[in-house]
Design a protein around this motif. Sequence first.
Motif, PDB file in Angstrom:
ATOM      1  N   LEU A 157      -4.455  -1.258 -25.060  1.00  0.00           N
ATOM      2  CA  LEU A 157      -3.103  -0.699 -25.036  1.00  0.00           C
ATOM      3  C   LEU A 157      -2.503  -0.676 -23.626  1.00  0.00           C
ATOM      4  CD1 LEU A 157      -0.949   0.938 -26.614  1.00  0.00           C
ATOM      5  CD2 LEU A 157      -2.283   2.968 -26.122  1.00  0.00           C
ATOM      6  N   LEU A 158      -3.319  -0.190 -22.689  1.00  0.00           N
ATOM      7  CA  LEU A 158      -2.844  -0.002 -21.318  1.00  0.00           C
ATOM      8  C   LEU A 158      -3.424  -1.104 -20.448  1.00  0.00           C
ATOM      9  CD1 LEU A 158      -1.240   2.216 -19.736  1.00  0.00           C
ATOM     10  CD2 LEU A 158      -3.452   3.264 -19.228  1.00  0.00           C
ATOM     11  N   GLN A 159      -2.581  -1.692 -19.608  1.00  0.00           N
ATOM     12  CA  GLN A 159      -3.050  -2.780 -18.754  1.00  0.00           C
ATOM     13  C   GLN A 159      -2.711  -2.500 -17.304  1.00  0.00           C
ATOM     14  OE1 GLN A 159      -0.866  -5.829 -20.833  1.00  0.00           O
ATOM     15  NE2 GLN A 159      -2.604  -6.298 -22.154  1.00  0.00           N
ATOM     16  N   ARG A 160      -3.575  -2.966 -16.442  1.00  0.00           N
ATOM     17  CA  ARG A 160      -3.352  -2.817 -15.002  1.00  0.00           C
ATOM     18  C   ARG A 160      -2.577  -4.041 -14.547  1.00  0.00           C
ATOM     19  NH1 ARG A 160      -6.552   1.650 -12.436  1.00  0.00           N
ATOM     20  NH2 ARG A 160      -6.040   1.459 -10.269  1.00  0.00           N
ATOM     21  N   THR A 161      -1.429  -3.818 -13.937  1.00  0.00           N
ATOM     22  CA  THR A 161      -0.593  -4.970 -13.584  1.00  0.00           C
ATOM     23  C   THR A 161      -0.971  -5.554 -12.233  1.00  0.00           C
ATOM     24  OG1 THR A 161       0.982  -3.447 -12.641  1.00  0.00           O
ATOM     25  CG2 THR A 161       1.420  -4.204 -14.870  1.00  0.00           C
ATOM     26  N   ARG A 162      -1.602  -4.765 -11.400  1.00  0.00           N
ATOM     27  CA  ARG A 162      -1.943  -5.297 -10.077  1.00  0.00           C
ATOM     28  C   ARG A 162      -3.167  -4.563  -9.538  1.00  0.00           C
ATOM     29  NH1 ARG A 162      -0.082  -1.366  -6.568  1.00  0.00           N
ATOM     30  NH2 ARG A 162       1.577  -0.062  -7.408  1.00  0.00           N
ATOM     31  N   GLY A 163      -3.820  -5.198  -8.578  1.00  0.00           N
ATOM     32  CA  GLY A 163      -4.944  -4.567  -7.917  1.00  0.00           C
ATOM     33  C   GLY A 163      -4.427  -3.469  -7.015  1.00  0.00           C
ATOM     34  N   THR A 164      -5.178  -2.396  -6.888  1.00  0.00           N
ATOM     35  CA  THR A 164      -4.771  -1.315  -5.983  1.00  0.00           C
ATOM     36  C   THR A 164      -5.970  -1.004  -5.101  1.00  0.00           C
ATOM     37  OG1 THR A 164      -5.475   0.266  -7.657  1.00  0.00           O
ATOM     38  CG2 THR A 164      -3.119  -0.209  -7.552  1.00  0.00           C
ATOM     39  N   ARG A 165      -5.716  -0.371  -3.972  1.00  0.00           N
ATOM     40  CA  ARG A 165      -6.846   0.071  -3.158  1.00  0.00           C
ATOM     41  C   ARG A 165      -7.554   1.208  -3.894  1.00  0.00           C
ATOM     42  NH1 ARG A 165      -4.856   1.785   2.499  1.00  0.00           N
ATOM     43  NH2 ARG A 165      -7.042   2.294   2.777  1.00  0.00           N
ATOM     44  N   ALA A 166      -8.857   1.349  -3.647  1.00  0.00           N
ATOM     45  CA  ALA A 166      -9.599   2.421  -4.309  1.00  0.00           C
ATOM     46  C   ALA A 166      -8.968   3.758  -3.930  1.00  0.00           C
ATOM     47  CB  ALA A 166     -11.056   2.381  -3.893  1.00  0.00           C
ATOM     48  N   GLN A 167      -8.628   4.569  -4.966  1.00  0.00           N
ATOM     49  CA  GLN A 167      -7.975   5.847  -4.710  1.00  0.00           C
ATOM     50  C   GLN A 167      -8.836   6.743  -3.812  1.00  0.00           C
ATOM     51  OE1 GLN A 167      -4.780   5.466  -5.470  1.00  0.00           O
ATOM     52  NE2 GLN A 167      -4.462   7.003  -7.051  1.00  0.00           N
ATOM     53  N   SER A 168     -10.168   6.581  -3.924  1.00  0.00           N
ATOM     54  CA  SER A 168     -11.069   7.445  -3.153  1.00  0.00           C
ATOM     55  C   SER A 168     -10.937   7.235  -1.642  1.00  0.00           C
ATOM     56  CB  SER A 168     -12.519   7.223  -3.598  1.00  0.00           C
ATOM     57  OG  SER A 168     -12.820   5.852  -3.562  1.00  0.00           O
ATOM     58  N   GLU A 169     -10.332   6.084  -1.245  1.00  0.00           N
ATOM     59  CA  GLU A 169     -10.178   5.826   0.197  1.00  0.00           C
ATOM     60  C   GLU A 169      -8.896   6.442   0.760  1.00  0.00           C
ATOM     61  OE1 GLU A 169      -9.944   1.586   0.385  1.00  0.00           O
ATOM     62  OE2 GLU A 169     -12.028   1.304  -0.241  1.00  0.00           O
ATOM     63  N   LEU A 170      -8.069   7.020  -0.114  1.00  0.00           N
ATOM     64  CA  LEU A 170      -6.723   7.422   0.313  1.00  0.00           C
ATOM     65  C   LEU A 170      -6.527   8.927   0.270  1.00  0.00           C
ATOM     66  CD1 LEU A 170      -4.881   4.770  -1.878  1.00  0.00           C
ATOM     67  CD2 LEU A 170      -5.454   4.552   0.533  1.00  0.00           C
ATOM     68  N   ASP A 171      -5.538   9.412   1.048  1.00  0.00           N
ATOM     69  CA  ASP A 171      -5.229  10.838   0.956  1.00  0.00           C
ATOM     70  C   ASP A 171      -4.268  11.060  -0.212  1.00  0.00           C
ATOM     71  OD1 ASP A 171      -2.550  10.451   1.729  1.00  0.00           O
ATOM     72  OD2 ASP A 171      -2.982  10.770   3.845  1.00  0.00           O
ATOM     73  N   ALA A 172      -3.970  12.343  -0.473  1.00  0.00           N
ATOM     74  CA  ALA A 172      -3.215  12.691  -1.679  1.00  0.00           C
ATOM     75  C   ALA A 172      -1.878  11.949  -1.773  1.00  0.00           C
ATOM     76  CB  ALA A 172      -2.989  14.190  -1.721  1.00  0.00           C
ATOM     77  N   LYS A 173      -1.152  11.874  -0.673  1.00  0.00           N
ATOM     78  CA  LYS A 173       0.178  11.260  -0.715  1.00  0.00           C
ATOM     79  C   LYS A 173       0.060   9.746  -0.943  1.00  0.00           C
ATOM     80  CE  LYS A 173       4.624  11.503   1.488  1.00  0.00           C
ATOM     81  NZ  LYS A 173       5.218  11.227   2.766  1.00  0.00           N
ATOM     82  N   GLU A 174      -0.883   9.135  -0.246  1.00  0.00           N
ATOM     83  CA  GLU A 174      -1.073   7.682  -0.376  1.00  0.00           C
ATOM     84  C   GLU A 174      -1.477   7.299  -1.802  1.00  0.00           C
ATOM     85  OE1 GLU A 174      -2.712   6.434   4.066  1.00  0.00           O
ATOM     86  OE2 GLU A 174      -4.071   7.370   2.648  1.00  0.00           O
ATOM     87  N   ARG A 175      -2.201   8.202  -2.481  1.00  0.00           N
ATOM     88  CA  ARG A 175      -2.643   7.896  -3.842  1.00  0.00           C
ATOM     89  C   ARG A 175      -1.459   7.663  -4.778  1.00  0.00           C
ATOM     90  NH1 ARG A 175      -8.209  10.661  -5.352  1.00  0.00           N
ATOM     91  NH2 ARG A 175      -9.135  10.683  -3.312  1.00  0.00           N
ATOM     92  N   TRP A 176      -0.394   8.467  -4.582  1.00  0.00           N
ATOM     93  CA  TRP A 176       0.765   8.336  -5.467  1.00  0.00           C
ATOM     94  C   TRP A 176       1.487   7.017  -5.242  1.00  0.00           C
ATOM     95  CZ3 TRP A 176       1.493  11.451  -9.500  1.00  0.00           C
ATOM     96  CH2 TRP A 176       0.807  12.678  -9.502  1.00  0.00           C
ATOM     97  N   THR A 177       1.656   6.613  -3.972  1.00  0.00           N
ATOM     98  CA  THR A 177       2.355   5.351  -3.710  1.00  0.00           C
ATOM     99  C   THR A 177       1.487   4.164  -4.095  1.00  0.00           C
ATOM    100  OG1 THR A 177       1.809   5.899  -1.440  1.00  0.00           O
ATOM    101  CG2 THR A 177       4.113   5.810  -1.969  1.00  0.00           C
ATOM    102  N   ASN A 178       0.178   4.293  -3.892  1.00  0.00           N
ATOM    103  CA  ASN A 178      -0.751   3.211  -4.210  1.00  0.00           C
ATOM    104  C   ASN A 178      -0.730   2.860  -5.702  1.00  0.00           C
ATOM    105  OD1 ASN A 178      -3.032   1.419  -3.634  1.00  0.00           O
ATOM    106  ND2 ASN A 178      -4.325   2.934  -4.625  1.00  0.00           N
ATOM    107  N   ILE A 179      -0.600   3.890  -6.537  1.00  0.00           N
ATOM    108  CA  ILE A 179      -0.776   3.686  -7.986  1.00  0.00           C
ATOM    109  C   ILE A 179       0.563   3.448  -8.709  1.00  0.00           C
ATOM    110  CG2 ILE A 179      -0.641   6.099  -8.818  1.00  0.00           C
ATOM    111  CD1 ILE A 179      -3.501   3.674  -9.688  1.00  0.00           C
ATOM    112  N   LYS A 180       1.660   3.704  -8.019  1.00  0.00           N
ATOM    113  CA  LYS A 180       2.966   3.616  -8.690  1.00  0.00           C
ATOM    114  C   LYS A 180       3.209   2.227  -9.281  1.00  0.00           C
ATOM    115  CE  LYS A 180       7.547   5.585  -8.270  1.00  0.00           C
ATOM    116  NZ  LYS A 180       7.626   5.593  -9.704  1.00  0.00           N
TER     117      LYS A 180
END
Length: 240
Positions: A165-188
Amino acid sequence: MPSKFLSFISGLLFPANCILCRTCHPEASGEPLCPDCFAKISMNRPPFCLRCSRHLEEHVPDGECEDCRRKPPFFDYAWSCAKYEGIMKELIPLFKFRQKTSLRKTFRHLASDFFRQYPVTFPGASCLVPIPLHPARERERGYNQATLFARECSSLTGIPVNDALLQRTRGTRAQSELDAKERWTNIKGAFKIKPSSKVREKHVILVDDLLTTGATAGEAARALKAAGASRVGVLTIAIA
Ligand SMILES: [Zn+2]
Ligand SMILES: [Zn+2]
């Protein structure tokens, strides 16, 4: 020597040694974790925030934590079985990055205990949707840990898994490497809904290993809601 060979193979498949403390526990053969280590997992206990599952120090009037009241997440509710502390900080990385997929059995026991204790139900839910990895990352890892956990939860709840059902459209950096704010922009914008899927007016449960800032689950929930899902829940092994 076939019998020695067989026991060697079964030792590989069903190690009698606990994955963490390495003690032998023949009585729990086939289990990756010994009963003593399992007892050290800190369960997520009430009072919970009804929205994000975070443990609250005390009951709050509307049942939601301050963060959720200030900025409500895109998902409607979340359940996390354990706290991401103590041995859970070893177990999740082993499960996710070190090929220790047998830990799905441990997490099944954990989810089963959690569902029974509280009791957790999902009325009207149509499917469990594992948070997808980017296909390249899944190929490299050989599995998606969220799908493994979703299958265990499916056999406990009877709710089917839908991993298309759900697909990932692009590769993202591992969320664990990022701070809280960066996580939101990384995954958008990292998720899309399969065009032919019937998600309109459906109650869908996202499944993942860990709920941290809620950025990943929130973004996936946003995509599902935009496609017409009526209700989106989240179920994770642990919450940080
Ligand atoms: Zn142990
Ligand atoms: Zn909350």
